[in-house]
Design an enzyme around this catalytic site. Structure first.
Site, PDB file in Angstrom:
ATOM      1  N   LYS A  73       1.994  17.126   6.545  1.00 30.30           N
ATOM      2  CA  LYS A  73       1.640  15.800   7.086  1.00 30.30           C
ATOM      3  C   LYS A  73       2.658  15.363   8.133  1.00 30.30           C
ATOM      4  O   LYS A  73       2.333  14.908   9.213  1.00 30.30           O
ATOM      5  CB  LYS A  73       1.553  14.753   5.955  1.00 30.30           C
ATOM      6  CG  LYS A  73       0.352  14.923   5.049  1.00 30.30           C
ATOM      7  CD  LYS A  73      -0.961  14.582   5.671  1.00 30.30           C
ATOM      8  CE  LYS A  73      -1.653  15.744   6.308  1.00 30.30           C
ATOM      9  NZ  LYS A  73      -2.431  16.666   5.549  1.00 30.30           N
ATOM     10  N   ASN A 100     -19.421  24.356  22.438  1.00 29.35           N
ATOM     11  CA  ASN A 100     -18.358  24.320  21.432  1.00 29.35           C
ATOM     12  C   ASN A 100     -18.329  25.701  20.781  1.00 29.35           C
ATOM     13  O   ASN A 100     -19.316  26.114  20.180  1.00 29.35           O
ATOM     14  CB  ASN A 100     -18.669  23.254  20.377  1.00 29.35           C
ATOM     15  CG  ASN A 100     -17.689  23.310  19.214  1.00 29.35           C
ATOM     16  OD1 ASN A 100     -16.576  23.807  19.369  1.00 29.35           O
ATOM     17  ND2 ASN A 100     -18.122  22.846  18.055  1.00 29.35           N
ATOM     18  N   GLY A 101     -17.237  26.428  20.936  1.00 21.77           N
ATOM     19  CA  GLY A 101     -17.166  27.780  20.373  1.00 21.77           C
ATOM     20  C   GLY A 101     -16.421  28.704  21.319  1.00 21.77           C
ATOM     21  O   GLY A 101     -15.737  28.250  22.244  1.00 21.77           O
ATOM     22  N   GLU A 117       2.398  17.588  11.375  1.00 25.38           N
ATOM     23  CA  GLU A 117       1.232  17.487  12.254  1.00 25.38           C
ATOM     24  C   GLU A 117       1.116  16.146  12.975  1.00 25.38           C
ATOM     25  O   GLU A 117       0.492  16.072  14.034  1.00 25.38           O
ATOM     26  CB  GLU A 117      -0.059  17.851  11.533  1.00 25.38           C
ATOM     27  CG  GLU A 117      -0.411  17.114  10.303  1.00 25.38           C
ATOM     28  CD  GLU A 117      -1.744  17.617   9.737  1.00 25.38           C
ATOM     29  OE1 GLU A 117      -2.599  18.068  10.506  1.00 25.38           O
ATOM     30  OE2 GLU A 117      -1.905  17.552   8.516  1.00 25.38           O
ATOM     31  N   ARG A 166     -12.539  15.465  17.239  1.00 24.08           N
ATOM     32  CA  ARG A 166     -12.791  16.907  17.244  1.00 24.08           C
ATOM     33  C   ARG A 166     -12.020  17.620  18.347  1.00 24.08           C
ATOM     34  O   ARG A 166     -11.815  18.825  18.286  1.00 24.08           O
ATOM     35  CB  ARG A 166     -14.283  17.188  17.422  1.00 24.08           C
ATOM     36  CG  ARG A 166     -15.172  16.584  16.336  1.00 24.08           C
ATOM     37  CD  ARG A 166     -16.625  16.859  16.652  1.00 24.08           C
ATOM     38  NE  ARG A 166     -16.885  18.278  16.627  1.00 24.08           N
ATOM     39  CZ  ARG A 166     -17.225  18.944  15.520  1.00 24.08           C
ATOM     40  NH1 ARG A 166     -17.334  18.296  14.387  1.00 24.08           N
ATOM     41  NH2 ARG A 166     -17.417  20.242  15.547  1.00 24.08           N
ATOM     42  N   HIS A 208      17.633  30.855  -1.924  1.00 25.44           N
ATOM     43  CA  HIS A 208      17.502  32.189  -1.332  1.00 25.44           C
ATOM     44  C   HIS A 208      17.372  32.131   0.189  1.00 25.44           C
ATOM     45  O   HIS A 208      16.846  33.051   0.813  1.00 25.44           O
ATOM     46  CB  HIS A 208      16.302  32.911  -1.963  1.00 25.44           C
ATOM     47  CG  HIS A 208      16.392  32.939  -3.457  1.00 25.44           C
ATOM     48  ND1 HIS A 208      17.236  33.780  -4.149  1.00 25.44           N
ATOM     49  CD2 HIS A 208      15.776  32.166  -4.391  1.00 25.44           C
ATOM     50  CE1 HIS A 208      17.126  33.548  -5.444  1.00 25.44           C
ATOM     51  NE2 HIS A 208      16.259  32.574  -5.627  1.00 25.44           N
ATOM     52  N   TRP A 222     -11.572  20.708  23.162  1.00 24.97           N
ATOM     53  CA  TRP A 222     -10.327  21.210  22.577  1.00 24.97           C
ATOM     54  C   TRP A 222     -10.164  22.599  23.181  1.00 24.97           C
ATOM     55  O   TRP A 222     -10.927  23.514  22.876  1.00 24.97           O
ATOM     56  CB  TRP A 222     -10.438  21.303  21.055  1.00 24.97           C
ATOM     57  CG  TRP A 222      -9.133  21.604  20.393  1.00 24.97           C
ATOM     58  CD1 TRP A 222      -8.178  20.706  19.999  1.00 24.97           C
ATOM     59  CD2 TRP A 222      -8.614  22.892  20.012  1.00 24.97           C
ATOM     60  NE1 TRP A 222      -7.122  21.363  19.423  1.00 24.97           N
ATOM     61  CE2 TRP A 222      -7.352  22.704  19.419  1.00 24.97           C
ATOM     62  CE3 TRP A 222      -9.092  24.200  20.126  1.00 24.97           C
ATOM     63  CZ2 TRP A 222      -6.565  23.757  18.945  1.00 24.97           C
ATOM     64  CZ3 TRP A 222      -8.309  25.261  19.662  1.00 24.97           C
ATOM     65  CH2 TRP A 222      -7.067  25.022  19.074  1.00 24.97           C
ATOM     66  N   CYS A 277     -14.444  21.258  19.862  1.00 23.04           N
ATOM     67  CA  CYS A 277     -15.077  20.374  20.830  1.00 23.04           C
ATOM     68  C   CYS A 277     -16.162  19.539  20.168  1.00 23.04           C
ATOM     69  O   CYS A 277     -16.632  19.853  19.083  1.00 23.04           O
ATOM     70  CB  CYS A 277     -15.705  21.206  21.947  1.00 23.04           C
ATOM     71  SG  CYS A 277     -14.533  22.365  22.666  1.00 23.04           S
ATOM     72  N   GLU A 311       2.324  20.101   1.230  1.00 28.08           N
ATOM     73  CA  GLU A 311       1.425  19.125   1.859  1.00 28.08           C
ATOM     74  C   GLU A 311       2.202  17.997   2.540  1.00 28.08           C
ATOM     75  O   GLU A 311       1.895  17.593   3.657  1.00 28.08           O
ATOM     76  CB  GLU A 311       0.440  18.567   0.822  1.00 28.08           C
ATOM     77  CG  GLU A 311      -0.539  17.541   1.327  1.00 28.08           C
ATOM     78  CD  GLU A 311      -1.404  17.970   2.494  1.00 28.08           C
ATOM     79  OE1 GLU A 311      -1.999  17.093   3.138  1.00 28.08           O
ATOM     80  OE2 GLU A 311      -1.442  19.182   2.811  1.00 28.08           O
TER      81      GLU A 311
HETATM   82  C1  AGP Z   1      -4.862  18.810   7.649  1.00 27.08           C
HETATM   83  O1  AGP Z   1      -4.298  17.586   7.806  1.00 27.08           O
HETATM   84  C2  AGP Z   1      -5.343  19.444   8.858  1.00 27.08           C
HETATM   85  N1  AGP Z   1      -6.243  18.634   9.545  1.00 27.08           N
HETATM   86  C3  AGP Z   1      -5.864  20.861   8.665  1.00 27.08           C
HETATM   87  O2  AGP Z   1      -4.838  21.620   8.126  1.00 27.08           O
HETATM   88  C4  AGP Z   1      -7.094  21.003   7.761  1.00 27.08           C
HETATM   89  O3  AGP Z   1      -6.756  20.794   6.433  1.00 27.08           O
HETATM   90  C5  AGP Z   1      -7.652  22.413   7.916  1.00 27.08           C
HETATM   91  O4  AGP Z   1      -8.034  22.583   9.246  1.00 27.08           O
HETATM   92  C6  AGP Z   1      -8.836  22.672   6.981  1.00 27.08           C
HETATM   93  O5  AGP Z   1      -9.880  21.825   7.295  1.00 27.08           O
HETATM   94  P1  AGP Z   1     -11.135  21.709   6.309  1.00 27.08           P
HETATM   95  O6  AGP Z   1     -10.650  21.176   4.997  1.00 27.08           O
HETATM   96  O7  AGP Z   1     -12.069  20.786   7.010  1.00 27.08           O
HETATM   97  O8  AGP Z   1     -11.702  23.099   6.167  1.00 27.08           O
END
Ligand code: AGP
Length: 608
Positions: free
Chosen positions: A485, A100-101, A488, A27, A504, A74, A2, A481
Site C-alpha cells: 500500500k 485495450n490489449g 504503490e 483503468r 538473515h 495505460w 486502458c 500488504e
Molecule cells: C493492489 O492495490 C493493486 N491494485 C494490485 O496489486 C492488484 O491487487 C492486482 O493487480 C490484482 O488485481 P485483481 O485483484 O483485480 O486481480
C-alpha cells in the site's frame, strides 16, 4: 489497463464520452482521445495526460455528432504522448480504432503494411489494426474487422467506426473486457459498466471471440465466422452513488471507511452463528466433491495474492488440506501438479486480471475444479469459473485495493469455516470463529474512529525514504500488504518480511532513519515477534507497533503504538490492515501524491 467507451444515439456524443472516460480513468490515465462521426467523416481529438486535459483541449470547439468512440490509455507500446494516444486512424482517414490489449505480432504485421506503402504515425501496436481494417474494407465494417482480427495474435477489446458507415460501431473482444450497454433508444460499448451506469443498467458482456455490431436500431453479436451468437442481458445492481466519492477527498479513503459495511456485506446471509458454519450458495460443488478435494492451489496477483497467503494458513490450520499459493503470472507458465482432485481458488477484485484469468484457464485445462473469489459481478473470471464467492464489497475505484482485501480475507474465512466443519472442526470451535467474524464490522469501526492517531503518525514519517514491515504467521501477509500500500501510493520503498527472516539480511538496513512497522497482536507467535522488535530496537530502528493489549515485554522498545481490538489469530490480518491502509493513505496525501491514480499503475491489469 486502458478504458474504452462508445456511444450511438440521439444525444451529442462528446460529453457522453468524456463523462464515461472519467469513470474509467482508474483503468489508465496517461493520455486520452475521442473520434466523433461529424456528418462529414471521422473527427478525432487527442491529448497527453489526464482526461481533464482532453476536455479543456476540446472545450472551445468540441466535435459535433451523435456517434463516437473514446479511450483513456495505460501505455504498453510507445511513451504516453499525444501521438500515441488513441483513437488511431487508418491511412485513408476513414476508420478510427480504440484498443485495450496487446497485439503480439504487431511488428511483423507493421512490416507487411509498410511494404504496402502504409506510413505509421505512432509507436503503438494498435495503429496496425486501423490500417489492417482499411486493407480489408469492402463495404462492410464488421467483415473488415473480422478479416483484420484473423491476422492478429494477442489480446484486444476494440471499438471501430468508419465514415463509410456513419451509423455503426463495431466492437470486438479477446482477453480484454468489453460490454454493450442497452439504453433507451441509445447504445453504448464500454470496458466496464461504471462508464455507462448513469444511463443504463442493462448490459451484454462480450466473451472472447465476440464481435458486436451496434447501430441506432439495436445490436447483434457475431463470432469470427460471422455466425450470430445469442447473449444474455445482465442487470447491474450497483448504483451511481457507489461510484461517486460521496464527499470524501479520495475514493481510497471512502473505500477504507466503507469496510465495516463491506465486511458485513461479504458475510451477510452466509455466516450461521449458532452452528459455527457458513452457507455459500455460489460454490456450485457438492459436499462429496468438496470433501474429495485433496489439495488446493490458490492463485492471484498483487494484493489478492496477499490474501491468498492468509487463506493458505487458514485452510491448512483448520481443514488440514495441503495448500499451495501461486503467483498467477508464474503458475501459468510452469508445469504445476494439478489433478482432478485439485481445487484451484482464483482471487481477483476485478475478475479481469489477465495473468489470473490465464492461470485459472490453465488449472481448468489440467482438470482442476475452479472457484473464483471475485468482487466485480459479471467479470470474465466470474463467468468462466466453476463456482464462486462474490465479495459484495461494491465497486472499488481507488487503484490501491483496500476494502476488497479485507473482504477477500473474510470470504476465505467463510470458505475455510464451511470446509473445516464439513471435515472435523468442532461446533464449539466453529462457533468461536463465527462469533469473532460477526464482531469484525464494529471492531473495524472502532479503528476508523481513531484514524486521526494514524494521521499524526503519518506526519512523523512523511519524509521517510524507506520502510520495513514485519509480521509473523497470519500477519506476515499483512506486513506484505502494508508495504505494498505504501509503495504503490507514496512511492516510498517499503518491504514486508516475516519478522524472523529479518535477521538473515534486511536487518542490515536498520538504523535510526528506518521506520519498522511491527504487527504484534497477542497471538500464538507474540513472544517470538517481541524478540524481533528487540533486535530492531537494538539497531536504533523506529518501531511502530500494532498491538492488541498492554505488553510489559514491549515497554521501552516501541516508539509508536497503535492498538487494535483482539480477535481470533486467523482474523487479525483484517484488523491489522486497516491502520496500515490509513498510514499509507495519509503519508501519500501529505507527500502530495495522486492517491487514487498513482503513477504507472492501473486498477485492472488486463494485459500480460
Ligand atoms: C493492489 O492495490 C493493486 N491494485 C494490485 O496489486 C492488484 O491487487 C492486482 O493487480 C490484482 O488485481 P485483481 O485483484 O483485480 O486481480
Amino acid at each position: 489497463m486502458c478504458g474504452i467507451v462508445g456511444y450511438i444515439g440521439d444525444k451529442i456524443a462528446t460529453p457522453m464520452l468524456i463523462e464515461g472516460l472519467k469513470r474509467l480513468e482508474y483503468r489508465g490515465y496517461d493520455s486520452a482521445g475521442v473520434a466523433i462521426m461529424n456528418g462529414n467523416g471521422v473527427e478525432t481529438r487527442r491529448a497527453a495526460g489526464k482526461i481533464a486535459r482532453l476536455e479543456s483541449a476540446i472545450a472551445s470547439n468540441p466535435p459535433h455528432g451523435t456517434l463516437g468512440i473514446a479511450h483513456t490509455r495505460w501505455a504498453t507500446h510507445g511513451p504516453p504522448n499525444e501521438q500515441n494516444a488513441h483513437p488511431h486512424v487508418s491511412q485513408n482517414g476513414k476508420i478510427a480504432v480504440v484498443h485495450n490489449g496487446i497485439i503480439e505480432n504487431a511488428t511483423s504485421l507493421k512490416a507487411g503494411l509498410e511494404a504496402r506503402g502504409y506510413v505509421f504515425k505512432s509507436d503503438t501496436d494498435t495503429e496496425v489494426l486501423s490500417h489492417l481494417i482499411e486493407t480489408a474494407y469492402a463495404g462492410n465494417l464488421e467483415a473488415a474487422v473480422i478479416e483484420a482480427l484473423r491476422q492478429v495474435d494477442g489480446t484486444y477489446g476494440i471499438a471501430v467506426i468508419s465514415s463509410d458507415e456513419k451509423d455503426k460501431i463495431v466492437a470486438a473482444r479477446k482477453g480484454s473486457p468489453l460490454l454493450v450497454g442497452i439504453g433507451d433508444g441509445e447504445y453504448f460499448v464500454a470496458s466496464d459498466a461504471s462508464a455507462i451506469l448513469a444511463h443504463t443498467r442493462q448490459v451484454v458482456y462480450l466473451d472472447d471471440g465476440d464481435i458486436a455490431v451496434v447501430t441506432r436500431d439495436g445490436y447483434h453479436v457475431l463470432d469470427l465466422d460471422s455466425v450470430i451468437r445469442e447473449k444474455p442481458v445482465t442487470r447491474i445492481d450497483w448504483d451511481l452513488a457507489q461510484i461517486e466519492r460521496g464527499g470524501y477527498p479520495h475514493f481510497m479513503l471512502k473505500e477504507i471507511f466503507e469496510q465495516p459495511t463491506t465486511v458485513e456485506n461479504t458475510m451477510r446471509g452466509r455466516l450461521i452463528l449458532e452452528e459455527g458454519f457458513s452457507k455459500l450458495g455460489g460454490l456450485n460443488i457438492s459436499k462429496e466433491d468438496l470433501l474429495a478435494v485433496d489439495n488446493i492451489i490458490i492463485t492471484a496477483c498483487g494484493t489478492s495474492w496477499h490474501s491468498a497467503l492468509i487463506g493458505e494458513m487458514m485452510i491448512e490450520e483448520l481443514c488440514r488440506i495441503p495448500v499451495e499459493v501461486e503467483y498467477a503470472s508464474e503458475f501459468r507458465y510452469r508445469n504445476p501438479i494439478v489433478t482432478p482432485r485439485t481445487l484451484c481458488i482464483v482471487i481477483s477484485q476485478s475478475g479481469e486480471t489477465a495473468d489470473t484469468l490465464a492461470a485459472m484457464r490453465e488449472a481448468k485445462r489440467r482438470g482442476a475444479r475452479t472457484l473464483g473469489l471475485v468482487n466485480q459481478v459479471g467479470s470474465t473470471i466470474a463467468r468462466e469459473d466453476d463456482g464462486g464467492i462474490y465479495l459484495h464489497a461494491g465497486p472499488e475505484i481507488g487503484v490501491a485495493s483496500t476494502k476488497a482485501f479485507t473482504s477477500q480475507v473474510v470470504a476465505l474465512a467463510l470458505f475455510t469455516l464451511k470446509l473445516a466443519r464439513l471435515r472435523d472442526l468442532s461446533v464449539a470451535r466453529g462457533r468461536a470463529i463465527a462469533q469473532a467474524m460477526a464482531k469484525l464490522p464494529e471492531q473495524i469501526q472502532s479503528i476508523l474512529d481513531r484514524a486521526e492517531e494514524i494521521e499524526q503518525l503519518a506526519e512523523e514519517f512523511k519524509r521517510a525514504t524507506n520502510f520495513l514491515y514485519l509480521g509473523r504467521g497470519y500477519n506476515f501477509p499483512a506486513a506484505l500488504e502494508g508495504a505494498l500500500k505504501l509503495k504503490e501510493i507514496s512511492y516510498i520503498h517499503a518491504e514486508g518480511y516475516p519478522a524472523a527472516e529479518m535477521k538473515h539480511g534486511p536487518i542490515a538496513l536498520i538504523d535510526e532513519m528506518m521506520p519498522v512497522v511491527c504487527i504484534a497482536p497477542h497471538d500464538a507467535v507474540f513472544d517470538k515477534i517481541t524478540s524481533n522488535i528487540q533486535e530492531v530496537k537494538a539497531r536504533k530502528g523506529k518501531v511502530i507497533a500494532i498491538t492488541t493489549r498492554d505488553e510489559p515485554s514491549l515497554a521501552g522498545k516501541i516508539d509508536y503504538e497503535f492498538r487494535i481490538p483482539e480477535t481470533e489469530d486467523l482474523l487479525t490480518p483484517i484488523l491489522a490492515s486497516v491502520p496500515l491502509q490509513l498510514l499509507a493513505y495519509y503519508i501519500a496525501v501529505k507527500r502530495g501524491c495522486n492517491v487514487d491514480q498513482p503513477r504507472n499503475l492501473a486498477k485492472s491489469v488486463t494485459v500480460e
